[in-house]
Write an enzyme that holds these catalytic residues in place. Structure first.
Site, PDB file in Angstrom:
ATOM      1  N   GLU A  86       0.811  -1.227   0.000  1.00 42.74           N
ATOM      2  CA  GLU A  86       0.000   0.000   0.000  1.00 42.74           C
ATOM      3  C   GLU A  86       0.835   1.263   0.000  1.00 42.74           C
ATOM      4  O   GLU A  86       1.559   1.546   0.963  1.00 42.74           O
ATOM      5  CB  GLU A  86      -0.939   0.024   1.214  1.00 42.74           C
ATOM      6  CG  GLU A  86      -1.846   1.251   1.239  1.00 42.74           C
ATOM      7  CD  GLU A  86      -2.873   1.222   2.359  1.00 42.74           C
ATOM      8  OE1 GLU A  86      -3.615   2.213   2.508  1.00 42.74           O
ATOM      9  OE2 GLU A  86      -2.935   0.209   3.088  1.00 42.74           O
TER      10      GLU A  86
ATOM     11  N   LYS B 198      -8.573  -0.605   1.086  1.00 39.91           N
ATOM     12  CA  LYS B 198      -9.593  -1.075   2.019  1.00 39.91           C
ATOM     13  C   LYS B 198     -10.426  -2.103   1.272  1.00 39.91           C
ATOM     14  O   LYS B 198     -11.045  -1.808   0.259  1.00 39.91           O
ATOM     15  CB  LYS B 198     -10.499   0.067   2.493  1.00 39.91           C
ATOM     16  CG  LYS B 198     -10.272   0.579   3.885  1.00 39.91           C
ATOM     17  CD  LYS B 198     -10.223  -0.435   4.944  1.00 39.91           C
ATOM     18  CE  LYS B 198      -9.405  -0.012   6.148  1.00 39.91           C
ATOM     19  NZ  LYS B 198      -8.201  -0.810   6.319  1.00 39.91           N
TER      20      LYS B 198
END
Length: 776
Positions: free
Chosen positions: A571, A590
């Site tokens: 990420e 997410k």
């Protein structure tokens, strides 16, 4: 004050009261956009407006002069009444956590609403602001039977004569609320309601909550939904209608600005004063040499083994999936900055041996470390040159607890909350080439002598000699083979066992149902014994990168503390590029789905691919996972909007696949006039690791987890000497210290979360980090 009586030149001056929400600045951005559009298109004469179409810069300046933001508890009602309200035309009261019945949650906003008849300023309440209006005038606000967070609903317009004028019936809007107006009072009337269904408790249920209200006689309007969300429709029109209603209520057509002394009371003005910067001259020249790789497989690992195989302080930023850039460096004999939130002390040291450090500088700060570090980054730039994205600079991490720096919470004693090493020589490996880089000092810093002592070669010939030698060693490394690492069999044990973690999930969901948060990122920590020392940590990382190659891998060893960071993060948190302004990119993750390893047998491939695509499709279309992602997307838009007015979501909710997991990712970009550290600080900690709203939710997390997260959930990356930075969220990461390995893992909790599925996600992420591990 100069003005005009032409109503085309008039735009309302707005006070925004922030209820410590993580979406407030999205509302501010909508208001700013409306004011900017107004002034960029208006042509009128005299006074404040010069009779010509305004430039974009002038429109931007005027737009900002028309908005002031204050927090709900920083000024008394008397101060707001006497010093601020006379200089604004209307008020917007933001969303936020909590309940309208609790004074601490609503602050001065309650007084503004209660005294609307006296001050005559129109008020628009959003979410909590809407509930505050309802509560103040006798309506009943209580927990909804169907809490809704991050889902889109159809909004039926009941009365389109005012706030909803020109907005089509049945438009879509995003909702974030657990409380709702369940009974109206005679003072108020309904303007809009939700219709259709939302997901709740694993099934689709009908929701008809009140979505818009107005007072019968006073200029008070409220909306329960979030017009500022990236997935809401007609938010700009709704605010344009509020501006029109303001004009009708106040009867003013001449143009006025918010005076400078009132603007200085705003959150934005105070923030600008904190981040004031002085121009600096470049400190370094860069010596660089490029080496063609010609398709060499895993050149980064080969170069690391050859160049840093016996290094007692390696720094390796490792794009182990071969998607980008790897940096090979060392903190040996380099300047390293350490900072503790508890002591507020900065220490600069230089490691001269495996357990030996020289102290170069010590200072107890009277300012946030972030602003001090911005000055250090500004003071260590180089002359513009050709090279890769990293051309030497600062490499390190900011721990999760840096969220408390400058906020009164002093953290734990003797903990390092930020550590950055100044890399003045390194090798950078890209997919098609390698760069050997060294910095040469070109100026002397009287104020920070330690920079001269420990940063950069003092002569060009010395730097060129080092580059020449390292280039030869890089070429040698390309012909070497890197042996496969041995499996790492460790018994990982959680700090919170399954039952305790499930209880924490239920406690978090209860708080969400009470309106204290929209989304809570709960995490756990798994620990295992490991042989102490650099050798075992190095082997562990090589095994991790083999099992889970990632774009933001890292292996960083602190020789003094005998501790290391072993990361396979997928990420990106934030990437910046400074030119005349600063370009910013953020890519929050997410939504996670387990991915089975690709089969070696071709006979099994078709079946594997079908299942793989099914899991991707299921993730992409999950209402729960999309709600989680949307909440964080709106949160990072808010964070970016604190420093920018050009935030855009370029790719919303797409799937990126890694070796062990599929992830739902969104890409957002912005432009700002801020420095690299300032951009990072305004968005820290990562919203994907906190939930929303950030301030209240991080307080909840501290209570539920009752532990220090440390490096995990923070960020790791670099500030380059030529105005580039790239930081990853510290997930899929092991931290090694004192013969113990710890791995943090967790997930976002919403009202839709299934506790058992959340525990399964924890195990999925643990397996993605440590594929050889065994957990009870």
């Amino acid at each position: 004050m100069p003005g005009t009586n032409d109503a085309r030149g008039w735009h309302p001056r707005t006070l925004v009261v922030d209820n410590y929400d993580s979406y407030t600045y999205n509302l501010v951005a909508l208001l700013t956009d409306a004011a900017r559009a107004h002034y960029s298109s208006s042509i009128y004469g005299g006074g404040y407006c010069d009779g010509a179409e305004t430039s974009m810069e002038e429109a931007e300046r005027r737009a900002r002069e028309h908005i002031i933001v204050i927090r709900n508890d920083e000024y008394s009602w008397a101060t707001v009444r006497d010093s601020i309200l006379p200089h604004v035309d209307n008020i917007v009261i933001s969303p936020g956590p909590g309940t309208p019945a609790r004074r601490a949650d609503v602050g001065v906003g309650r007084d503004i609403i209660a005294h609307t008849e006296d001050n005559g300023r129109p008020v628009l309440g959003v979410c909590l602001g809407h509930q505050m209006i309802a509560h103040e005038f006798g309506a009943k606000v209580e927990q909804s039977v169907v809490p809704v967070h991050g889902q889109t609903s159809t909004i039926d317009v009941v009365d389109d004569s005012c706030l909803f004028r020109g907005i089509p019936n049945g438009f879509c809007a995003v909702r974030y609320h657990s409380l709702t107006v369940t009974r109206m009072s005679s003072n108020l009337r309904v303007l809009a309601r939700a219709s259709g269904t939302v997901e709740h408790a694993g099934r689709m249920v009908v929701s008809t909550d009140v979505m818009g209200i107005r007072h019968n006689t006073l200029p008070l309007w409220g909306v329960q939904f979030h017009p500022e969300s990236v997935c809401s429709e007609h938010g700009a029109q709704l605010l344009a209608n509020f501006a029109h209603l303001t004009r009708m209520a106040v009867g003013r057509t001449h143009v006025l600005r918010i005076p400078p002394h009132v603007q200085s009371m705003s959150v934005q003005a105070r923030d600008q004063r904190v981040w004031e910067r002085k121009p600096t001259e470049p400190r370094f020249n860069l010596v660089a040499r490029r080496v063609e790789l010609q398709g060499v497989a895993d050149a980064g690992a080969k170069a690391f083994a050859h160049l840093h195989g016996d290094d007692w302080a390696p720094l390796w930023l490792d794009a182990s999936d071969n998607s980008g850039m790897s940096v090979l460096a060392s903190s040996a004999r380099a300047a390293t900055v350490r900072y503790s939130v508890h002591s507020q002390q900065v220490r600069v040291v230089r490691a001269t041996g495996p357990n030996i450090e020289d102290e170069l500088f010590v200072q107890t700060l009277s300012e946030p470390f972030w602003t001090w570090m911005q000055r250090m980054v500004d003071d260590t730039q180089c002359v513009d040159s050709v090279g890769p994205a990293f051309r030497c600079g600062w490499i390190g991490h900011f721990a999760y607890e840096m969220k408390d720096d400058g906020c009164g919470d002093r953290g734990l004693a003797n903990e390092v909350d930020a550590q950055l090493t100044f890399v003045d020589r390194c090798v950078v490996v890209e997919p098609d080439c390698a760069w050997v880089l060294a910095l040469v000092q070109r100026t002397v810093d009287v104020e920070h002598e330690w920079l001269d002592q420990a940063c950069g070669f003092t002569g060009t010939s010395e730097a060129e000699a080092w580059v020449h030698t390292q280039t030869q060693r890089v070429v040698e490394a390309l012909d070497l083979d890197v042996p496969d690492p041995e499996p790492l069999h460790v018994q990982m044990r959680p700090l919170m066992d399954r039952a305790t973690y499930l209880d924490a999930i239920l406690a978090a969901q209860q708080l969400i149902a009470q309106g204290e948060s929209y989304e809570i990122c709960l995490t756990n920590e798994f620990r295992a014994a490991i042989d102490p020392g650099l050798s075992s940590a190095r082997q562990a990382y090589m095994r991790m990168r083999q099992n889970n190659p990632a774009p933001f891998g890292a292996f960083i060893w602190d020789s003094h503390n005998q501790s290391g960071i072993l990361s396979c993060s997928p990420e990106r948190f934030q990437r910046t590029r400074v030119n005349n302004d600063t370009e910013i990119e953020m890519k929050p993750i997410k939504g996670t789905s387990r991915r089975e390893p690709r089969p070696l047998s071709s006979n099994e491939f078709d079946e594997w691919l079908m299942e793989d695509e099914r899991r991707k499709h299921e993730l992409l279309n999950s209402i729960k996972e999309r709600a989680e992602n949307l909440m964080i997307v709106d949160l990072i838009r808010h964070d970016l909007n604190t420093i920018s007015h050009s935030v855009r979501v370029e790719r919303l909710m797409h799937i990126e696949s890694f070796a062990r997991v599929h992830q739902m990712v969104t890409t957002a970009r912005a432009r700002a006039l801020s420095g690299m550290v300032e951009c990072l600080a305004h968005c820290f900690p990562p919203g994907s690791m906190t939930g929303a709203p950030k301030t209240r939710t991080t307080q909840i997390i501290s209570q539920l987890e009752n532990r220090r997260r440390g490096v995990y959930s923070g960020v790791l990356g670099y500030f380059s000497v030529h105005g580039r930075s790239d930081w990853a969220v510290v997930i899929r990461t092991a931290v090694v210290a004192d013969g113990r390995m710890s791995v943090g893992t967790g997930g976002a909790l919403t009202i839709l979360s299934d506790p058992k599925a959340e525990w399964a996600e924890v195990e999925t992420k643990l397996h993605a980090t440590m594929a050889d591990s065994v957990s009870p």
